[in-house]
Scaffold this motif. Structure first.
Motif, PDB file in Angstrom:
ATOM      1  N   ASP A   1       1.040  -1.248   0.047  1.00  0.00           N
ATOM      2  CA  ASP A   1      -0.068   0.158  -0.037  1.00  0.00           C
ATOM      3  C   ASP A   1       0.839   1.280  -0.094  1.00  0.00           C
ATOM      4  OD1 ASP A   1      -1.549   2.240   0.538  1.00  0.00           O
ATOM      5  OD2 ASP A   1      -2.970   0.928   2.127  1.00  0.00           O
ATOM      6  N   ILE A   2       0.602   1.984  -1.016  1.00  0.00           N
ATOM      7  CA  ILE A   2       1.771   3.209  -1.347  1.00  0.00           C
ATOM      8  C   ILE A   2       1.374   4.186  -0.081  1.00  0.00           C
ATOM      9  CG2 ILE A   2       1.973   5.315  -2.640  1.00  0.00           C
ATOM     10  CD1 ILE A   2       2.965   2.675  -3.629  1.00  0.00           C
ATOM     11  N   ALA A   3       0.318   4.028   0.769  1.00  0.00           N
ATOM     12  CA  ALA A   3       0.192   4.889   1.885  1.00  0.00           C
ATOM     13  C   ALA A   3       0.935   4.727   2.848  1.00  0.00           C
ATOM     14  CB  ALA A   3      -1.495   4.983   2.381  1.00  0.00           C
ATOM     15  N   THR A   4       1.595   3.498   2.904  1.00  0.00           N
ATOM     16  CA  THR A   4       2.294   3.092   4.192  1.00  0.00           C
ATOM     17  C   THR A   4       3.878   2.450   3.792  1.00  0.00           C
ATOM     18  OG1 THR A   4       1.107   0.977   4.214  1.00  0.00           O
ATOM     19  CG2 THR A   4       0.512   2.666   5.624  1.00  0.00           C
ATOM     20  N   TRP A   5       3.937   2.400   2.351  1.00  0.00           N
ATOM     21  CA  TRP A   5       5.085   1.623   1.834  1.00  0.00           C
ATOM     22  C   TRP A   5       6.516   2.413   2.346  1.00  0.00           C
ATOM     23  CZ3 TRP A   5       8.271   2.141  -2.864  1.00  0.00           C
ATOM     24  CH2 TRP A   5       9.341   0.984  -3.017  1.00  0.00           C
ATOM     25  N   ASN A   6       7.303   1.721   3.052  1.00  0.00           N
ATOM     26  CA  ASN A   6       8.376   2.506   3.409  1.00  0.00           C
ATOM     27  C   ASN A   6       9.798   1.757   3.234  1.00  0.00           C
ATOM     28  OD1 ASN A   6       9.816   4.498   4.980  1.00  0.00           O
ATOM     29  ND2 ASN A   6       9.326   3.352   6.941  1.00  0.00           N
ATOM     30  N   PRO A   7      10.260   1.848   2.025  1.00  0.00           N
ATOM     31  CA  PRO A   7      11.525   1.000   1.747  1.00  0.00           C
ATOM     32  C   PRO A   7      12.654   1.703   2.220  1.00  0.00           C
ATOM     33  CG  PRO A   7      10.942   2.488  -0.041  1.00  0.00           C
ATOM     34  CD  PRO A   7       9.935   2.566   0.929  1.00  0.00           C
ATOM     35  N   ALA A   8      13.648   1.123   2.320  1.00  0.00           N
ATOM     36  CA  ALA A   8      15.063   1.566   3.091  1.00  0.00           C
ATOM     37  C   ALA A   8      15.762   2.816   2.213  1.00  0.00           C
ATOM     38  CB  ALA A   8      16.029   0.507   3.477  1.00  0.00           C
ATOM     39  N   ARG A   9      15.426   2.711   1.062  1.00  0.00           N
ATOM     40  CA  ARG A   9      16.208   3.670  -0.003  1.00  0.00           C
ATOM     41  C   ARG A   9      15.308   4.850  -0.642  1.00  0.00           C
ATOM     42  NH1 ARG A   9      14.811  -0.628  -3.066  1.00  0.00           N
ATOM     43  NH2 ARG A   9      14.335  -0.484  -5.197  1.00  0.00           N
TER      44      ARG A   9
END
Ligand SMILES: C[S@@+](CC[C@H](N)C(=O)[O-])C[C@H]1O[C@@H](n2cnc3c(N)ncnc32)[C@H](O)[C@@H]1O
Length: 503
Positions: free
Chosen positions: A356-364
């Motif tokens: 979900d883009i609203a919460t997606w939180n990648p390391a980079r």
């Protein structure tokens, strides 16, 4: 479109050539009823409405195509399903397995025309019925509507249209006793020379009132009229090619557009066209290709790009084809699978993430982030005529709120100096220009990178004073090469795109 009413007397206002024997219908609706001949056993799926399989020797020609058209119209107007989704499901259904490509095309054309002109057609029909049909007879309503579309818009010979509509009514699980009513109403339309023309009033009548009024408010009456007229047209078949658009335009007998899209006259099976199996191109409206072209031209090849809300992957493919290392993010597992299959056919690759883009939180962070947010899609009515029936005015504000929340998380994914392209295929400013104003007011770390005319073939008239891209269905990209005797359709999807830089 079919409105509901608790009690009815099934009587057309003008009985015309064929008088309806109401007494007989009421006393014993099936008495004396002739069922059209079938050949052999009827497949299980067909028993739902008792229609013979398309292979049946005695099936009246064109009947199964009409049944498919009615199924599609029922799916949209009474089941609130998207036209595309209904088409995919119907084409996969056993009862239509034997239907030839030509008949599928006819069914699609009848259903799309019915949906486009449903409001004026329904008004013509309603004036001939004492009372609207009840929800129980929704299928009969759809039979009338599709038949009226064939008579009033497609100029299909009346004899065939009426006879098939009457047969369809007799096969219907509910309302088979209404066959004489259907016959009389349709004959009345023909006898009275009823037409649904393309005059200004009728064009407006095709739209829900709120949509028309918004377009007038936002674009002025003349442009709103142009948009409405363009939205009623059948869209061209636009292809994004991996390379050499003019050569592909020549090979496929189409036109090469200044935006690098190859435009063809629609018709026939896409899978049969040269270059499909070899994965040389994919279907993508000329306007829909522009946001990805903008992102790619801004950060150059070999950049790291996040494609957010990615399925079915038209923009992912374009970015990957230009050499970017793409991470495609999509919330729906099914749609992500479709994206994977599309990339596979094209021999392109991307990292696929279900999130979900609203919460997606990648390391980079990424050099470019493309957010193609869910929207009302009012710029794509040519391809999706269900939109004028399924969207509500309240969807504009609802979707604008969702877009704002996706943007809020997307900003974290852009590296300093990187670029954010935000786009929607909506004509509503709340989902475009106004969304951007609100975003920029609360994000001073972003600035607009104004789009210049000529970039990606974008014309000056498609650029707003703020430097955003705003295409309308009534615009047409310049044709740079066209085969002899080829005349491709005009128009493009209505799109909004903003290109921002993170400071
Ligand atoms: C307009 S379509 C994208 C079309 C795609 N970019 C293309 O060019 O082929 C919007 C997509 O966003 C997806 N989507 C909607 N909400 C989402 C969310 N919160 N996170 C990720 N994807 C989402 C939908 O499932 C849908 O596939």
């Amino acid at each position: 479109m079919v409105t509901h009413c608790a009690r009815h007397r099934w009587r057309p206002r003008t009985l015309g050539l064929n008088r309806v024997n109401q007494k007989q219908s009421k006393a014993n609706p099936r008495r004396g009823k002739r069922r059209p001949a079938t050949s052999g056993p009827v497949a299980k799926a067909d028993q739902r409405i008792g229609v013979p399989k398309s292979t049946g020797k005695n099936t009246p020609p064109g009947l199964v195509a009409r049944e498919l058209a009615v199924d599609l119209v029922v799916a949209v107007l009474t089941q609130n399903r998207a036209f595309d989704e209904a088409l995919t499901a119907a084409f996969a259904a056993p009862r239509y397995a034997d239907l030839e490509a030509r008949d599928r095309g006819l069914a699609r054309q009848i259903a799309a025309t019915t949906l486009r002109y449903a409001r004026p057609l329904q008004a013509r029909l309603d004036s001939r019925l004492d009372k609207p049909l009840s929800a129980r007879y929704a299928r009969i309503g759809a039979i009338l509507l599709t038949a009226a579309a064939q008579l009033c818009r497609l100029a299909i010979p009346p004899h065939a249209v009426i006879s098939l509509a009457v047969d369809q009514t007799r096969y219907a699980r509910a309302g088979s006793h209404l066959d004489k009513l259907v016959n009389a109403v349709l004959r009345g339309l023909v006898r009275d020379g009823v037409s649904v023309s393309s005059d200004r009033e009728t064009i407006r009548e095709t739209l829900p009132g709120w949509m028309w009024l918004r377009w007038v408010k936002n674009y002025g009456e003349a442009t709103a009229q142009d948009i409405a007229e363009a939205s009623l047209q059948e869209a061209a078949l636009d292809l994004s090619v991996k390379s050499a658009p003019p050569q592909w335009a020549e090979r496929l007998n189409g036109a090469a557009l200044a935006t690098d899209t190859v435009r063809l006259v629609p018709g026939g099976r896409i899978e049969d066209l040269e270059g499909f199996a070899s994965g040389d191109w994919w279907v993508q409206d000329a306007a829909a290709a522009l946001p990805a072209r903008l992102a790619s031209l801004t950060v150059g090849p070999a950049a790291e790009v996040a494609d957010l809300c990615a399925a079915p992957g038209g923009k992912t493919a374009l970015l990957a084809a230009t050499g970017a290392r793409v991470t495609a993010v999509e919330i729906s597992a099914d749609r992500l699978q479709r994206l994977a299959a599309n990339l596979d056919r094209l021999g392109l690759s991307a990292e696929l993430v279900e999130a979900d883009i609203a919460t997606w939180n990648p390391a980079r962070q990424f050099d470019a982030v493309l957010l193609d947010a869910p929207c009302t899609a009012t710029g794509t009515i040519r391809r999706h005529p269900d939109i004028i029936h399924l969207k509500r005015e309240s969807d504009v504000a609802r979707l604008a709120t969702i877009q704002a929340s996706l943007l809020e998380n997307a900003v974290n994914l852009v590296r300093p100096g990187g670029c954010l392209v935000y786009c929607t295929c909506s004509l509503e400013p709340e989902e475009g220009e106004q969304q951007m104003s609100a975003f920029l007011a609360s994000h001073p770390e972003f600035e607009v990178m104004p789009i210049e005319p000529g970039l990606a073939g974008i014309e000056a008239s498609w650029i707003t004073p703020e430097g955003y891209l705003r295409t309308l269905p009534s615009f047409t990209p310049t044709i740079v090469a066209e085969g002899d005797g080829v005349s491709v359709p005009k128009g493009m999807d209505g799109f909004f795109a903003a290109r921002l830089r993170r400071l």
